[in-house]
Design an enzyme around this catalytic site. Structure first.
Site, PDB file in Angstrom:
ATOM      1  N   VAL A 710       0.851  -1.183   0.000  1.00  0.00           N
ATOM      2  CA  VAL A 710       0.000   0.000   0.000  1.00  0.00           C
ATOM      3  C   VAL A 710       0.888   1.234   0.000  1.00  0.00           C
ATOM      4  O   VAL A 710       1.833   1.330   0.789  1.00  0.00           O
ATOM      5  CB  VAL A 710      -0.938   0.021   1.230  1.00  0.00           C
ATOM      6  N   ASP A 834     -13.419 -10.294   5.781  1.00  0.00           N
ATOM      7  CA  ASP A 834     -12.183 -10.085   6.537  1.00  0.00           C
ATOM      8  C   ASP A 834     -12.295  -8.831   7.402  1.00  0.00           C
ATOM      9  O   ASP A 834     -11.420  -7.960   7.382  1.00  0.00           O
ATOM     10  CB  ASP A 834     -10.991  -9.975   5.580  1.00  0.00           C
TER      11      ASP A 834
END
Length: 1022
Positions: A710, A834
């Site tokens: 990221v 998740d």
């Protein structure tokens, strides 16, 4: 011989019966039999239209008798005809069929707590006798029809907890038979009509939790003479309370919290003859409380969280039925009227955060079963009332930050109901009664910053979890049987006069997290057997007379992040094992230590940690030691030079690495061909793929995981940042997987919700996928909850204080709203798969947004053998059924969110239960063993005013993490529980009412847990 008389022939009785039967009874029977068969067929059709819910298994035509359906689940008959259908909470997911009104005698319909979609069902207009309609807790959308008054027979209408929007139509005021009207918790952002005042038969009105345009309370509401309950919490009310409200002579509950009301409380408001509950907290009211209170029937008074000033009227003391007296968080001044202490039914008194002064009425507790007494943050003087626990039911005593004097009341010595005491920052003195320390239920004692004295008894209460007694005058030895307090988590006794050795029993406290005995007179050695302190995070034994060596076992306390042993007489070497610890604070200065400083501490972060140890050196070869005084001490030049050289080399390597990364990135990753990338936009963008691709460098890297990295990328000159998640796969994706990924990206790209991170675009080619999201300044919830322990953030006192309980509660609500939207408002429903604290991101205002929808897991599916590893979620968050099946539904998200709730309320990590369990299992066991919930709560945010709210969230977390998916609430129910109970009201038991359920959802939660206490099984989540 007599002459015979003439007469008509006699009709036999049998003939007469058959004649009557065929002429009158048989036609009636045939007609009714046909009607019965018709109603049964209608019911069976309803069952079929609703996809045959399992709860309706009894709806079956087994004997052909035509009348047995009156015994079916949810069906009520009158004279053999169906008059009532009550099918609450049976998982109906389809719309209401038109055939329902073919039941011509139907007066009562209850379809609450289901999943019925669509707009308001106008098919109900055909139910000509309908009196009761409850469609609450469903998925209805759109406006309420302007011609809703066509159901003119309605007496009760409940449309609460849906997604109706727009304005409430004025025509609702034409339903003149209405006695109950509930429209709470919808998406109304328009207006509510003054015509509601025309409903002269109305008994209960609930419009709460809607963001109407700013509106005043209509004066027309004063015409509702029969109204008992007015509930308009959080409805964007402004202006003054109209004087006409005083005309509601029968009103029992006035509930107007969380608005923007201003001005004075009308003088005639207290003339309400039957007023039993009065809630106005959370507004912005000004002016004094009226002096005259005529009623004697008040049961609950709550004027909390306003800007009220002036004194408390004497006439409150005339309210003989008063149970709860709440005026906290105002600007009230003067004394508490002495007459209030004489009230015979008073249970709770909360007056904290005001400017009240004078003495506390001495009669408090003597004449009633007082349970809760909170008067902190005022200017009271004198002593505490001696009879606070005279009736033996007092649970909480909170009077910190006043000018109170004297000793602890003797009556508390036998007050076994007492759970928490907070008397810090006063002028108390004298000895604490010995029996006080062994009270059975006592869990929290915070009495620091006073002048208390005396010794601690040999044995303390087993239930104690927190003792803060620093800055007093206690003396004597630490109790040798202190290990009996096995639940003790915090013990702060700094700046007293304790003496003697540290008892080895102190090291047996396995749950201890904070221990401070600095600035006392302790002597002897630190016990070597400290391995039981596995959860210890802060230890301060400085400014004592301790001697001997530092135990090497400190190196095994991996949770320890603050260690202060300074200003003692410790000798020997600094154990190298301590270098294993991730310490944020270390102070070993002013001792007699010798030898080498562990290499891990040979840096500027610990430059003040070793002063005044004349025999302590930086290395074995460098005998220039730490000098004796701080002012003249400096790190050796050789060490400084070494640091500079290493730092320079590291900086050079970083610059060179960055140069080569930037130079080769396009060639290696992009092939210098931007045309191979496809950009799919879901928002209006002010950047192109080239703005993104050119900045995916290590300098912009902010995170990485098993599926990718990221980056934080500045895409415009005005410093507009975005987050870019780069997902890689194990080779070229097959066509099916590519389409699956694109389909899910398209779904997520269309998501529009304040609590879901915006997916701006997707940039892809055959090798990689780039997902571009809005950038969240405060990163993940996980970092704020657990970052300090891991060293992920450079937390200081200011940083850590930011995530207080109100912020945590707001985060819980926001995340619940995001998941609720995904589960219930999207078609098809979106399952996150998740949910965890690292996937809940926080913007600059700490608003929560759900992120990371498992797209990486789609790309990880390279074969059947990897399906489970791809979708199994994260340890500690994974629902038990998810470990052995790939068939999942929304309840796996509910389980994971329940774990997040437990993280928020306990401060523990999801994988952190004990040596054998994760957090959810630990929490369930804690509850099953009847341990106090308060002892499980995060000490860093646990404050008296939040205890009830935190306990509610803890219970809700348990509800969500039940072993059976069917027993878990839906995300919509979770959201509603948080919204309804999230107001820190510790003893208001009937905050939220619906037509058939007088108990608030918090009590439902307790009932659920009680019913599942014995059945919840330990389940491996591995």
């Amino acid at each position: 011989m007599p002459k015979p008389t003439s007469s008509s022939p006699e009709i036999p009785p049998t003939v007469f019966f058959f004649f009557f039967f065929f002429l009158f009874i048989l036609p009636f029977y045939v007609v009714n039999s046909q009607s019965f068969n018709q109603e049964q067929a209608i019911l069976l059709n309803l069952k079929q239209q609703w996809n045959n819910p399992p709860s309706l298994n009894s709806w079956t035509n087994t004997d052909g008798s035509g009348s047995h359906y009156c015994n079916w689940t949810g069906v009520v008959c009158t004279n053999g005809f169906v008059t009532e259908i009550s099918l609450s909470n049976i998982n109906i997911t389809n719309k209401i069929p038109q055939s329902i009104c073919q039941l011509q005698n139907l007066t009562h319909i209850d379809l609450s707590y289901n999943y019925i979609p669509g707009e308001f069902p106008i098919v109900l207009y055909n139910c000509s006798k309908l009196q009761y309609l409850d469609l609450s807790q469903n998925y209805f959308v759109g406006p309420i029809p302007s011609d809703i008054d066509r159901i003119s027979t309605l007496q009760s209408l409940n449309l609460g907890a849906n997604n109706f929007s727009g304005d409430i139509p004025a025509s609702i005021g034409n339903l003149t038979e209405l006695r109950k009207l509930f429209l709470f918790q919808n998406q109304f952002k328009g207006t509510f009509p003054a015509e509601i005042g025309n409903l002269l038969n109305l008994v209960e009105l609930g419009l709460a939790f809607n963001q109407f345009v700013p509106s005043t309370i209509p004066k027309e509401f004063g015409k509702l003479k029969n109204l008992l309950y007015l509930w308009m919490a959080d409805t964007n009310l402004i202006g003054e309370i109209p004087i006409e409200i005083g005309d509601l002579a029968n009103l029992e509950k006035l509930d107007l919290p969380t608005n923007n009301l201003t001005g004075r409380i009308p003088d005639n408001l207290f003339l309400l003859k039957n007023l039993s509950v009065f809630y106005l907290f959370g507004n912005k009211l000004f002016g004094e409380i009226p002096r005259k209170i005529e009623t004697l029937n008040l049961v609950e008074i709550d004027l909390s969280m306003n800007q009220l000033n002036g004194t408390i009227p004497e006439d409150f003391g005339k309210c003989q039925y008063l149970k709860y007296f709440d005026m906290y968080n105002n600007s009230l001044s003067g004394e508490i009227p002495a007459s209030i202490g004489w009230l015979p039914n008073l249970i709770g008194t909360r007056l904290f955060i005001n400017n009240l002064s004078g003495i506390l009425p001495p009669e408090f507790g003597r004449h009633s079963k007082l349970e809760d007494f909170q008067v902190s943050l005022n200017q009271f003087n004198g002593s505490l009332p001696d009879g606070l626990c005279a009736n033996g039911v007092l649970t909480g005593l909170i009077a910190f930050s006043n000018n109170l004097t004297g000793g602890l009341p003797g009556s508390l010595e036998n007050c076994n109901s007492l759970k928490y005491v907070q008397l810090y920052n006063n002028n108390f003195s004298g000895q604490v009664p010995p029996g006080f320390w062994s009270l059975t239920n006592l869990s929290t004692v915070i009495i620091n910053d006073n002048s208390f004295s005396g010794e601690l008894p040999d044995k303390l209460s087993w239930n104690l979890s927190r003792i803060e007694m620093h800055n007093n005058e206690f003396f004597g030895r630490i109790p040798s049987k202190i290990n009996a307090s096995a639940n003790l988590m915090v013990l702060r006794a700094s700046n007293n006069q304790f003496s003697g050795d540290i008892p080895v029993e102190l090291t047996a406290l396995r749950q201890l997290e904070t221990l401070s005995f600095d600035r006392n007179r302790l002597s002897g050695e630190i016990p070597a057997s400290i391995l039981s302190w596995a959860t210890l995070s802060s230890l301060n034994l400085s400014w004592n007379q301790l001697s001997g060596e530092i135990p090497t076992a400190f190196g095994s306390l991996l949770d320890l992040n603050q260690l202060d042993l300074s200003n003692n007489q410790l000798s020997g070497a600094v154990p190298p094992q301590i270098g294993r610890l991730k310490l944020t604070f270390l102070n070993l200065s002013s001792n007699q230590l010798t030898g080498r400083i562990p290499i891990e501490f040979a840096n500027s972060a610990y430059e003040n940690s070793f002063f005044n140890n004349t025999g302590l050196c930086l290395s074995n070869s460098d005998r220039r030691c730490i000098s004796e005084t701080r002012d003249s001490s400096r790190l050796p030049v050789r060490f400084i030079a070494m640091i500079l050289v290493l730092s320079g080399a590291a900086l050079l390597m970083i610059v060179l690495s960055a140069f080569f990364v930037i130079k080769n990135y396009c060639k290696r990753e992009h092939g210098d061909d931007l045309s191979s990338y496809k950009l799919t936009s879901f928002q209006r963008l002010d950047f192109t793929e080239s703005n993104i691709l050119s900045k995916l460098t290590e300098n912009n890297l902010i995170g990485s995981g098993g599926s990718g990295k990221v980056y934080c990328v500045d895409v415009t000159r005005s410093h507009n940042y975005v987050a870019v998640k780069k997902i890689w796969s194990k080779g070229k994706l097959d066509q099916k997987l590519e389409k699956e990924f694109e389909a899910e990206v398209e779904i997520l790209g269309t998501l529009r919700h304040l609590n879901i991170v915006k997916l701006l675009c997707c940039i892809s080619n055959g090798k990689s996928k780039l997902l571009v999201y809005e950038y969240m300044e405060n990163r993940s919830l996980d970092r704020w909850l657990h970052g300090k322990r891991r060293g992920a953030l450079a937390f200081n006192a200011i940083h850590h204080a930011v995530l207080d309980w109100p912020r945590r509660m707001n985060i819980a609500v926001g995340a619940a709203q995001g998941l609720c939207h995904m589960h219930h408002n999207c078609n098809p429903s979106i399952i996150h798969r998740d949910v965890k604290s690292s996937n809940i991101l926080l913007d600059s205002e700490f608003n929560a947004k759900i992120a990371d929808f498992g797209l990486a897991k789609i790309l990880a599916k390279t074969g059947e053998s990897e399906i489970m590893s791809a979708v199994a979620g994260s340890f500690g968050y994974m629902a038990p059924e998810y470990a052995h099946t790939t068939k999942v539904n929304e309840k796996i998200d509910v389980y994971s969110f329940g774990v997040v709730l437990l993280e928020l309320v306990t401060g523990r990590e999801a994988k952190e239960g004990d040596e054998h369990t994760c957090l959810a299992e630990w929490a369930w066991r804690h509850y099953q063993e009847d341990k106090a919930i308060e002892s499980a709560l995060d000490e860093e945010v646990k404050e008296p005013c939040y205890l009830d709210e935190m306990s509610m969230v803890f219970k809700l977390g348990l509800m969500c993490t039940g072993t059976l998916p069917s027993n878990r609430p839906s995300m919509k129910e979770v959201m509603q529980i948080l919204l309804r109970n999230g107001s820190s009201q510790s003893y208001r038991e009937k905050k939220v009412q619906t037509e058939n359920d007088d108990a608030p959802l918090l009590n439902v939660t307790s009932d659920y847990l009680a019913g599942n206490k014995g059945s919840q099984k330990k389940t491996s989540l591995g």
